[in-house]
Every structure is written in C-alpha cells, then in structure tokens.
Design a protein around this motif. Structure first.
Motif, PDB file in Angstrom:
ATOM      1  N   ASN A 138       0.773  -1.116  -0.042  1.00 42.35           N
ATOM      2  CA  ASN A 138      -0.028   0.003  -0.017  1.00 42.35           C
ATOM      3  C   ASN A 138       0.823   1.290  -0.031  1.00 42.35           C
ATOM      4  OD1 ASN A 138       1.054  -0.723   2.805  1.00 42.35           O
ATOM      5  ND2 ASN A 138      -0.784   0.903   3.536  1.00 42.35           N
ATOM      6  N   ARG A 139       1.987   1.027   0.058  1.00 43.24           N
ATOM      7  CA  ARG A 139       3.046   2.295  -0.060  1.00 43.24           C
ATOM      8  C   ARG A 139       3.549   2.617  -1.205  1.00 43.24           C
ATOM      9  NH1 ARG A 139       5.536   4.431   4.734  1.00 43.24           N
ATOM     10  NH2 ARG A 139       7.594   4.176   3.592  1.00 43.24           N
ATOM     11  N   ILE A 140       3.246   1.511  -2.081  1.00 47.12           N
ATOM     12  CA  ILE A 140       3.882   1.651  -3.672  1.00 47.12           C
ATOM     13  C   ILE A 140       2.972   2.383  -4.423  1.00 47.12           C
ATOM     14  CG2 ILE A 140       4.721   0.416  -5.536  1.00 47.12           C
ATOM     15  CD1 ILE A 140       5.638  -1.838  -3.321  1.00 47.12           C
ATOM     16  N   ASP A 141       3.113   3.427  -5.149  1.00 48.75           N
ATOM     17  CA  ASP A 141       2.547   4.089  -6.149  1.00 48.75           C
ATOM     18  C   ASP A 141       2.397   3.078  -7.424  1.00 48.75           C
ATOM     19  OD1 ASP A 141       1.782   5.772  -8.521  1.00 48.75           O
ATOM     20  OD2 ASP A 141       1.817   7.449  -7.082  1.00 48.75           O
ATOM     21  N   HIS A 143       1.368   3.623 -10.271  1.00 49.85           N
ATOM     22  CA  HIS A 143       1.664   4.094 -11.744  1.00 49.85           C
ATOM     23  C   HIS A 143       3.029   4.280 -11.818  1.00 49.85           C
ATOM     24  CE1 HIS A 143       1.372   6.367 -15.589  1.00 49.85           C
ATOM     25  NE2 HIS A 143       2.040   7.336 -14.873  1.00 49.85           N
ATOM     26  N   ASP A 144       3.881   4.597 -10.334  1.00 50.27           N
ATOM     27  CA  ASP A 144       5.180   4.617 -10.521  1.00 50.27           C
ATOM     28  C   ASP A 144       5.958   3.491 -10.853  1.00 50.27           C
ATOM     29  OD1 ASP A 144       4.927   7.409 -10.027  1.00 50.27           O
ATOM     30  OD2 ASP A 144       5.532   7.275  -7.774  1.00 50.27           O
ATOM     31  N   LEU A 145       5.421   2.376 -10.287  1.00 51.01           N
ATOM     32  CA  LEU A 145       5.789   0.983 -10.489  1.00 51.01           C
ATOM     33  C   LEU A 145       5.904   0.526 -11.743  1.00 51.01           C
ATOM     34  CD1 LEU A 145       6.950  -1.529  -9.427  1.00 51.01           C
ATOM     35  CD2 LEU A 145       4.642  -2.182  -8.730  1.00 51.01           C
ATOM     36  N   VAL A 146       4.525   0.832 -12.446  1.00 52.96           N
ATOM     37  CA  VAL A 146       4.673   0.444 -14.111  1.00 52.96           C
ATOM     38  C   VAL A 146       5.489   1.229 -14.839  1.00 52.96           C
ATOM     39  CG1 VAL A 146       2.866   0.690 -16.036  1.00 52.96           C
ATOM     40  CG2 VAL A 146       2.291  -0.132 -13.655  1.00 52.96           C
ATOM     41  N   MET A 147       5.750   2.484 -14.283  1.00 49.97           N
ATOM     42  CA  MET A 147       6.666   3.142 -15.110  1.00 49.97           C
ATOM     43  C   MET A 147       8.064   2.758 -15.111  1.00 49.97           C
ATOM     44  SD  MET A 147       5.217   7.236 -15.330  1.00 49.97           S
ATOM     45  CE  MET A 147       5.656   7.519 -13.441  1.00 49.97           C
ATOM     46  N   VAL A 148       8.745   2.261 -13.888  1.00 51.41           N
ATOM     47  CA  VAL A 148       9.880   1.784 -13.628  1.00 51.41           C
ATOM     48  C   VAL A 148       9.889   0.169 -14.147  1.00 51.41           C
ATOM     49  CG1 VAL A 148      11.455   0.744 -11.897  1.00 51.41           C
ATOM     50  CG2 VAL A 148      10.171   3.023 -11.613  1.00 51.41           C
ATOM     51  N   ALA A 149       8.986  -0.256 -14.240  1.00 45.47           N
ATOM     52  CA  ALA A 149       8.946  -1.696 -14.837  1.00 45.47           C
ATOM     53  C   ALA A 149       8.695  -1.802 -16.367  1.00 45.47           C
ATOM     54  CB  ALA A 149       7.939  -2.630 -14.087  1.00 45.47           C
ATOM     55  N   PHE A 150       9.549  -0.761 -17.003  1.00 45.72           N
ATOM     56  CA  PHE A 150       9.295  -0.616 -18.451  1.00 45.72           C
ATOM     57  C   PHE A 150       9.441  -1.829 -19.566  1.00 45.72           C
ATOM     58  CE2 PHE A 150      13.053   1.634 -17.185  1.00 45.72           C
ATOM     59  CZ  PHE A 150      14.225   0.881 -17.993  1.00 45.72           C
ATOM     60  N   THR A 356      -0.049  30.176   3.675  1.00 40.77           N
ATOM     61  CA  THR A 356       0.570  28.962   2.742  1.00 40.77           C
ATOM     62  C   THR A 356      -0.025  27.833   3.711  1.00 40.77           C
ATOM     63  OG1 THR A 356       2.595  29.116   3.991  1.00 40.77           O
ATOM     64  CG2 THR A 356       2.517  30.233   1.990  1.00 40.77           C
ATOM     65  N   THR A 357      -0.218  26.768   2.961  1.00 42.76           N
ATOM     66  CA  THR A 357      -0.402  25.383   3.434  1.00 42.76           C
ATOM     67  C   THR A 357       0.464  24.358   2.956  1.00 42.76           C
ATOM     68  OG1 THR A 357      -2.971  25.812   3.096  1.00 42.76           O
ATOM     69  CG2 THR A 357      -2.218  23.514   3.318  1.00 42.76           C
ATOM     70  N   PRO A 358       1.208  23.985   3.749  1.00 43.12           N
ATOM     71  CA  PRO A 358       2.402  22.885   3.622  1.00 43.12           C
ATOM     72  C   PRO A 358       1.640  21.766   2.729  1.00 43.12           C
ATOM     73  CG  PRO A 358       2.043  23.122   6.032  1.00 43.12           C
ATOM     74  CD  PRO A 358       1.074  24.078   5.239  1.00 43.12           C
ATOM     75  N   MET A 359       2.502  21.315   1.908  1.00 44.38           N
ATOM     76  CA  MET A 359       2.150  19.717   1.266  1.00 44.38           C
ATOM     77  C   MET A 359       1.979  18.827   1.998  1.00 44.38           C
ATOM     78  SD  MET A 359       3.974  20.588  -2.785  1.00 44.38           S
ATOM     79  CE  MET A 359       3.069  19.061  -3.259  1.00 44.38           C
ATOM     80  N   ALA A 360       0.864  17.966   2.135  1.00 44.83           N
ATOM     81  CA  ALA A 360       0.818  16.879   2.744  1.00 44.83           C
ATOM     82  C   ALA A 360       2.034  15.848   2.161  1.00 44.83           C
ATOM     83  CB  ALA A 360      -0.282  16.310   2.513  1.00 44.83           C
ATOM     84  N   ALA A 361       2.409  14.986   2.838  1.00 42.80           N
ATOM     85  CA  ALA A 361       3.168  13.545   2.300  1.00 42.80           C
ATOM     86  C   ALA A 361       2.553  13.062   1.293  1.00 42.80           C
ATOM     87  CB  ALA A 361       3.724  13.046   3.439  1.00 42.80           C
ATOM     88  N   PRO A 362       3.256  12.467   0.437  1.00 45.02           N
ATOM     89  CA  PRO A 362       2.571  11.602  -0.601  1.00 45.02           C
ATOM     90  C   PRO A 362       1.547  10.407   0.019  1.00 45.02           C
ATOM     91  CG  PRO A 362       4.659  11.997  -1.280  1.00 45.02           C
ATOM     92  CD  PRO A 362       4.788  12.633   0.207  1.00 45.02           C
ATOM     93  N   ASN A 363       0.419  10.137  -0.419  1.00 48.71           N
ATOM     94  CA  ASN A 363      -0.434   9.088   0.188  1.00 48.71           C
ATOM     95  C   ASN A 363      -0.691   8.213  -1.095  1.00 48.71           C
ATOM     96  OD1 ASN A 363      -1.847   7.418   1.521  1.00 48.71           O
ATOM     97  ND2 ASN A 363      -3.569   9.076   2.052  1.00 48.71           N
ATOM     98  N   TYR A 364      -0.048   6.843  -0.793  1.00 45.15           N
ATOM     99  CA  TYR A 364      -0.325   6.061  -1.983  1.00 45.15           C
ATOM    100  C   TYR A 364      -1.376   4.778  -1.614  1.00 45.15           C
ATOM    101  CZ  TYR A 364       3.768   8.228  -3.779  1.00 45.15           C
ATOM    102  OH  TYR A 364       4.535   9.195  -4.324  1.00 45.15           O
ATOM    103  N   ASN A 365      -2.021   5.300  -0.431  1.00 43.63           N
ATOM    104  CA  ASN A 365      -2.721   4.112   0.126  1.00 43.63           C
ATOM    105  C   ASN A 365      -4.276   4.179  -0.629  1.00 43.63           C
ATOM    106  OD1 ASN A 365      -0.988   3.416   2.213  1.00 43.63           O
ATOM    107  ND2 ASN A 365      -1.840   4.908   3.611  1.00 43.63           N
ATOM    108  N   SER A 366      -4.235   3.829  -1.688  1.00 42.92           N
ATOM    109  CA  SER A 366      -5.358   3.821  -2.646  1.00 42.92           C
ATOM    110  C   SER A 366      -5.977   2.483  -2.920  1.00 42.92           C
ATOM    111  CB  SER A 366      -5.008   4.560  -4.037  1.00 42.92           C
ATOM    112  OG  SER A 366      -4.099   3.759  -4.573  1.00 42.92           O
TER     113      SER A 366
END
Length: 376
Positions: A138-141, A143-150, A356-366
């Motif tokens: 659940n911590r792995i994006d 789409h990122d994984l698909v792009m890396v595993a090209f 200003t609103t600080p950006m939240a940490a990336p959440n890949y729990n989709s």
C-alpha cells in the motif's frame, strides 16, 4: 543627523530639482499636447517594448552588482556533496583552498551498503507482474511502479548485467580482508556481499526472480547496512568537524562569526543533508538560519564554486535591497530576502487564502492494505 529622505523632503519642488542637478521643466499644460501627440504616433508594440526595456535595464544593473559583489564575499565555505563525503572549499579575501576532509572509510562503507540498490537497478525494469502481495504494497504508487518496470516480465535480458555485477561483488569479497577495515565493518561488508551473490546466483540459475525473494535478501542484510551507515557517519562527522575547526582558527573568531556556508546538493538529499547537519554546529548559532544555505539542484554544476558564490551574491544583495526597496512593508521585504516569491501572498489572497498550506506527504494508500497495486 538628517536622513536622505528627510533632507530631500525639506526642500521645495524647484529647490529639490535644482539640488539634484535638474532644471525646472515646462508646465504640465504646456507639454500635455505634445505628449498626447507623441503617444498617438507610437505603436502599441513599440510602447510595450519601451516598458519592458525598463526591466531589462534593471536586470543588467542587477547582474553588474552581483558580478562585483562576488569578489567581496568572505568568509564562505562551499560544500560539494560527493561520494567521498564532500569537497570543502574555504573562500576568503586571500583566495581559496579546497579539500576532501572525510576519511576513505566513509566511501568504502557506503560502497558496500549500496549492493541491494545496485542489484535492484538491474532487475527493476523487469518487475511487471512479479510483485506479490507484500506487507508494504500500500506504500507503492502503482503508476510509478509500472513506469519503472518498463521492460515487462518475459525478457531475461537482466541476466547478463546481473552476472557482470556479481563479478564485482565476488572480487570485492575475495579482497575484503586486505582492505584493512575495522573488524565490525569487515564483517558487515562480508555479509552484504555474500547475500548479494547468493540472490544473484539463485535468480540466474532459475532464470527468474520476484520481489519477495529480493526483499528477503535486502531485509536479511539490513542490520549490516546499518553497521556500514554507522561507520560512514562517524567518519564524516570527524572529518567535517576537524576541517571546520582548522579553518575557524585560520579565519579568526571575529570573521568566523559572519561565516556563510553554501551546501550544493541534489534535490533527493537536500532535506536534512548530512553535511548541513554537521556544519550547523560549527557556525555562529545566531546566524545559522540565514547563513547556512542549501542549494539543491538536478546534477552537480560544471563550476560548483562559481555557482555557489553567484547564488550567495544574489542572496546577500537581496537581503540589503529588501529593506531599502520595501521599507514600509516588512512582509514583502522578508519575501525578497527569502525563498518566497514576491507575488505569492497576492496570489494566495486572490485565490481565497492568505496563508500558505504545507504540502501533505504523498499518500499512496489507494488500495487495500496488503494488496499489490499492480494489476495481475
């Protein structure tokens, strides 16, 4: 003592103009007609070009000031982060001197600690459909994984480069004892090299691999990687502290109080950069917030020292310009002095927010916990 503003303000209009070297101009009524006629004769593009020329002139003047200011920056320590723990350069009015102060233990320990990353870099393009339902899925994006595993999962083109890397590991393992490292570091390096060779041998023999087997390997050597990190950190701390102490004595306490330190780093290591953490304790604590500057970039610049000094000159002259150009608005002055864009507050206001609103940490729990994000 009369200020410049009070002195000029005390004079009459004609007196002030004469004082500053200007003669009295014709009345507005006499010149209004001529101005209107001239404006009608100029095209819109010409008029706009003349307005833009004002900013071009400003930039030219700004560049000249910056170029001259560079020659007067002192004392400055420039740090180029590199594989050796950092190249340090002291800049003073008397010249420059550079050194790599960190012992080779730093580079050696990190070199072997990077074995899992070296293996991953070879097999990553072939990971498609090979990622099981790992606990951290659940911590792995996805789409990122698909792009890396090209390259997909059917090719075995990874075998040859992985065997070539295994040859390097085997050579290092055979000669490890002769490197004369501390006993604990020798042991941890041996465990990492052995683990890497075992994973490669098994994967090549089977002509396949998966992330479960890779994570079993990387997890098994993690305690040894921590040992290497400990030795690398000790070497870096000692080397940096020693050179800063030496240079402090050379520069003198009074000058050292105003020391600027510019650390050139890559974006991926620009937050809590190791050299920045160590250096701050070697500086004047009252000025660390303004005089310790991290300059993250994409790749190391061709001329690191010039890049550091050029950016520092911009920062220093903006610090002074801010207070003089915006004497009636300290908030805008602070923006010019810092990393904030001058238009940022106004844009936030117009968008409905003045903070200003600080950006939240990336959440890949989709996806559900424990479920692989890659469609099988």
């Amino acid at each position: 003592m009369a200020t410049r503003r009070g002195f000029i303000g005390s004079a009459t209009g004609i007196g002030t103009a004469t004082l500053l070297g200007y003669s009295a101009s014709p009345s507005h009524a006499a010149t209004a007609g001529a101005d209107t006629a001239a404006a009608e004769a100029v095209s819109q593009q010409t008029a706009r070009s003349s307005l833009l020329a004002v900013n071009a002139g400003m930039r030219a003047n700004y560049a000249v000031l910056k170029s001259e200011l560079i020659k007067h920056l002192s004392p400055v320590v420039v740090v180029q982060n590199d594989a050796k723990g950092g190249r340090f350069t002291l800049v003073t009015k008397d010249g420059q001197q550079s050194t790599n102060p960190v012992s080779e233990t730093f580079e050696l320990a990190k070199s072997i600690a990077h074995v899992p990353l070296g293996i991953f870099s070879v097999i990553a393009p072939y990971l498609a459909n090979k990622v099981p339902n790992l606990p951290n899925a659940n911590r792995i994006d996805a789409h990122d994984l698909v792009m890396v595993a090209f390259n997909g999962s059917t090719s075995t083109a990874w075998i040859e480069p992985l065997q070539a890397y295994a040859t390097k590991l085997a050579t290092a393992r055979r000669q490890l004892a002769s490197a004369n490292l501390p006993a604990a570091l020798t042991t941890s390096c041996g465990n990492i090299l052995d683990g890497g060779q075992k994973f490669i041998s098994a994967s090549v023999a089977a002509k396949k691999f998966d992330m479960a087997s890779f994570e079993t390997f990387s997890g098994s050597v993690y305690p040894d990687i921590r040992t290497n990190m400990e030795h690398a950190s000790q070497a870096q701390i000692k080397g940096v502290q020693d050179i800063m102490k030496t240079w402090r004595a050379k520069v003198g306490e009074e000058a050292w109080t105003d020391l600027y330190c510019v650390v050139l780093s890559q974006w991926t290591t620009s937050v809590l950069n190791q050299n920045t953490i160590i250096i701050k304790d070697c500086m004047n604590a009252a000025k660390v917030a303004t005089h310790l500057i991290d300059l993250p970039g994409l790749e190391p610049p061709a001329d690191p020292i010039f890049t550091a000094l050029d950016n520092l000159a911009r920062i220093v002259q903006d610090n002074i310009a801010a207070e003089m150009v915006f004497p009636k608005d300290t908030k805008v002055a602070d923006a010019l002095k810092g990393q904030q864009d001058l238009l940022s507050d106004e844009i936030l206001i117009q968008l409905g927010s003045n903070t200003t609103t600080p950006m939240a940490a990336p959440n890949y729990n989709s996806v559900a916990s424990g479920v692989c994000p890659v469609p099988h």
